[in-house]
Design a protein around this motif. Structure first.
Motif, short mmCIF file in Angstrom:
data_model
loop_
_atom_site.label_atom_id
_atom_site.label_comp_id
_atom_site.label_asym_id
_atom_site.label_seq_id
_atom_site.Cartn_x
_atom_site.Cartn_y
_atom_site.Cartn_z
N ASP A 12 0.80 -1.22 0.00
CA ASP A 12 0.00 0.00 0.00
C ASP A 12 0.84 1.28 0.00
O ASP A 12 0.36 2.34 0.34
N THR A 13 2.10 1.19 -0.41
CA THR A 13 2.98 2.35 -0.42
C THR A 13 2.47 3.39 -1.42
O THR A 13 2.19 3.07 -2.57
N ASP A 14 2.37 4.63 -0.98
CA ASP A 14 2.00 5.74 -1.85
C ASP A 14 3.28 6.19 -2.56
O ASP A 14 4.19 6.73 -1.93
N LEU A 15 3.38 5.94 -3.86
CA LEU A 15 4.61 6.23 -4.60
C LEU A 15 4.90 7.72 -4.71
O LEU A 15 6.07 8.11 -4.74
N LEU A 16 3.87 8.56 -4.75
CA LEU A 16 4.11 10.01 -4.77
C LEU A 16 4.72 10.46 -3.45
O LEU A 16 5.68 11.24 -3.42
#
Length: 145
Positions: A12-16
Protein backbone atom coordinates in the motif's frame (compact mmCIF):
# COMPACT_ATOMS: atom_id res chain seq x y z
CA UNK A 1 12.47 1.65 -8.92
CA UNK A 2 15.01 -0.60 -7.28
CA UNK A 3 12.98 -0.66 -4.04
CA UNK A 4 9.84 -1.61 -5.95
CA UNK A 5 11.38 -4.39 -8.05
CA UNK A 6 13.20 -5.85 -5.06
CA UNK A 7 9.88 -6.08 -3.19
CA UNK A 8 11.11 -3.83 -0.38
CA UNK A 9 8.00 -1.64 -0.18
CA UNK A 10 4.68 -2.57 1.36
CA UNK A 11 1.79 -3.19 -1.04
CA UNK A 12 0.00 0.00 0.00
CA UNK A 13 2.98 2.35 -0.42
CA UNK A 14 2.00 5.74 -1.85
CA UNK A 15 4.61 6.23 -4.60
CA UNK A 16 4.11 10.01 -4.77
CA UNK A 17 4.72 10.26 -1.04
CA UNK A 18 7.74 7.96 -1.38
CA UNK A 19 9.20 10.20 -4.11
CA UNK A 20 8.81 13.27 -1.90
CA UNK A 21 10.52 11.51 1.00
CA UNK A 22 13.40 10.42 -1.22
CA UNK A 23 13.86 13.99 -2.57
CA UNK A 24 13.88 15.34 0.99
CA UNK A 25 16.47 12.74 2.02
CA UNK A 26 14.17 11.15 4.58
CA UNK A 27 14.65 7.55 5.67
CA UNK A 28 12.51 4.98 3.86
CA UNK A 29 11.13 2.01 5.76
CA UNK A 30 12.04 -1.11 3.78
CA UNK A 31 10.77 -4.63 4.28
CA UNK A 32 13.30 -7.06 5.67
CA UNK A 33 14.75 -9.75 3.38
CA UNK A 34 12.38 -12.47 4.66
CA UNK A 35 9.35 -10.14 4.37
CA UNK A 36 10.12 -8.94 0.83
CA UNK A 37 7.42 -9.30 -1.79
CA UNK A 38 8.16 -11.43 -4.82
CA UNK A 39 7.88 -9.53 -8.08
CA UNK A 40 7.06 -11.76 -11.07
CA UNK A 41 5.81 -9.35 -13.71
CA UNK A 42 5.60 -5.65 -14.49
CA UNK A 43 2.36 -4.20 -15.85
CA UNK A 44 2.49 -0.57 -16.94
CA UNK A 45 -0.85 1.25 -17.15
CA UNK A 46 -1.05 4.37 -19.33
CA UNK A 47 -4.13 6.42 -20.19
CA UNK A 48 -4.89 7.14 -23.84
CA UNK A 49 -6.66 10.27 -22.66
CA UNK A 50 -3.28 11.87 -21.93
CA UNK A 51 -1.07 12.66 -24.93
CA UNK A 52 2.13 12.48 -22.89
CA UNK A 53 4.20 9.34 -22.51
CA UNK A 54 6.04 9.08 -19.16
CA UNK A 55 9.48 8.64 -20.81
CA UNK A 56 11.53 8.94 -17.62
CA UNK A 57 9.41 6.35 -15.81
CA UNK A 58 9.50 3.96 -18.78
CA UNK A 59 13.29 4.35 -19.06
CA UNK A 60 13.66 3.52 -15.36
CA UNK A 61 11.40 0.48 -15.66
CA UNK A 62 13.32 -0.74 -18.71
CA UNK A 63 16.70 -0.24 -17.04
CA UNK A 64 15.74 -1.95 -13.78
CA UNK A 65 13.85 -4.83 -15.38
CA UNK A 66 16.72 -5.76 -17.69
CA UNK A 67 19.88 -5.36 -15.57
CA UNK A 68 19.19 -8.23 -13.23
CA UNK A 69 20.12 -11.86 -13.48
CA UNK A 70 16.37 -12.51 -13.58
CA UNK A 71 14.50 -10.42 -16.12
CA UNK A 72 10.88 -9.51 -15.53
CA UNK A 73 8.26 -9.93 -18.24
CA UNK A 74 6.82 -6.50 -19.00
CA UNK A 75 3.31 -5.76 -20.31
CA UNK A 76 1.44 -2.51 -20.83
CA UNK A 77 -2.23 -1.63 -20.67
CA UNK A 78 -3.58 1.43 -22.44
CA UNK A 79 -6.81 2.52 -20.77
CA UNK A 80 -9.61 4.89 -21.77
CA UNK A 81 -9.69 3.83 -25.41
CA UNK A 82 -13.30 5.04 -25.39
CA UNK A 83 -11.96 8.59 -24.91
CA UNK A 84 -9.57 8.32 -27.88
CA UNK A 85 -11.37 8.59 -31.23
CA UNK A 86 -8.16 8.78 -33.27
CA UNK A 87 -7.08 5.24 -34.22
CA UNK A 88 -3.81 6.53 -35.73
CA UNK A 89 -2.93 8.36 -32.51
CA UNK A 90 -3.72 5.21 -30.48
CA UNK A 91 -1.51 3.02 -32.70
CA UNK A 92 1.32 5.58 -32.53
CA UNK A 93 1.19 5.69 -28.74
CA UNK A 94 1.13 1.88 -28.62
CA UNK A 95 4.16 1.71 -30.93
CA UNK A 96 6.06 4.41 -29.00
CA UNK A 97 5.54 2.67 -25.66
CA UNK A 98 6.54 -0.70 -27.09
CA UNK A 99 9.75 0.81 -28.47
CA UNK A 100 10.48 2.72 -25.27
CA UNK A 101 10.43 -0.39 -23.08
CA UNK A 102 11.58 -2.81 -25.81
CA UNK A 103 8.57 -5.11 -25.78
CA UNK A 104 6.61 -6.67 -28.60
CA UNK A 105 3.63 -4.51 -29.52
CA UNK A 106 1.42 -7.57 -28.92
CA UNK A 107 2.23 -7.27 -25.19
CA UNK A 108 0.20 -4.07 -25.04
CA UNK A 109 -3.48 -4.45 -24.21
CA UNK A 110 -6.03 -1.75 -24.95
CA UNK A 111 -9.23 -1.46 -22.95
CA UNK A 112 -12.07 0.93 -22.26
CA UNK A 113 -13.07 2.41 -18.95
CA UNK A 114 -16.54 1.33 -17.92
CA UNK A 115 -19.07 3.01 -15.70
CA UNK A 116 -21.84 1.50 -13.60
CA UNK A 117 -24.50 -0.04 -15.79
CA UNK A 118 -22.29 -0.46 -18.85
CA UNK A 119 -21.76 -3.97 -20.16
CA UNK A 120 -18.11 -4.72 -21.09
CA UNK A 121 -17.44 -6.35 -24.44
CA UNK A 122 -15.90 -9.84 -24.51
CA UNK A 123 -12.38 -8.61 -25.44
CA UNK A 124 -12.25 -6.31 -22.43
CA UNK A 125 -13.49 -9.12 -20.18
CA UNK A 126 -10.55 -11.23 -21.42
CA UNK A 127 -8.14 -8.40 -20.57
CA UNK A 128 -9.70 -7.93 -17.13
CA UNK A 129 -9.51 -11.67 -16.48
CA UNK A 130 -5.84 -11.66 -17.50
CA UNK A 131 -5.02 -8.72 -15.22
CA UNK A 132 -6.99 -10.22 -12.33
CA UNK A 133 -5.11 -13.49 -12.73
CA UNK A 134 -1.80 -11.59 -12.67
CA UNK A 135 -2.74 -9.67 -9.55
CA UNK A 136 -4.21 -12.56 -7.60
CA UNK A 137 -4.63 -16.03 -9.10
CA UNK A 138 -7.24 -16.83 -6.42
CA UNK A 139 -9.63 -14.17 -7.73
CA UNK A 140 -11.83 -14.43 -10.79
CA UNK A 141 -13.14 -11.58 -12.91
CA UNK A 142 -16.94 -11.40 -12.84
CA UNK A 143 -18.76 -11.51 -16.16
CA UNK A 144 -21.97 -9.55 -16.36
CA UNK A 145 -24.82 -10.98 -18.38
Amino acid sequence: MNLILNGKLSEDTDLLDLGKKLKEGKKIVERSEHESLVIDIIVIVVSLEDDKIPHTLLDEIYAESNVRTRQFPVFAVLTKSDKCNDQEKMEKKKKDIAEEISIDIRKILICKNYHAGQKPDSRDVEILEFLTKLCDPCLKAAKTT
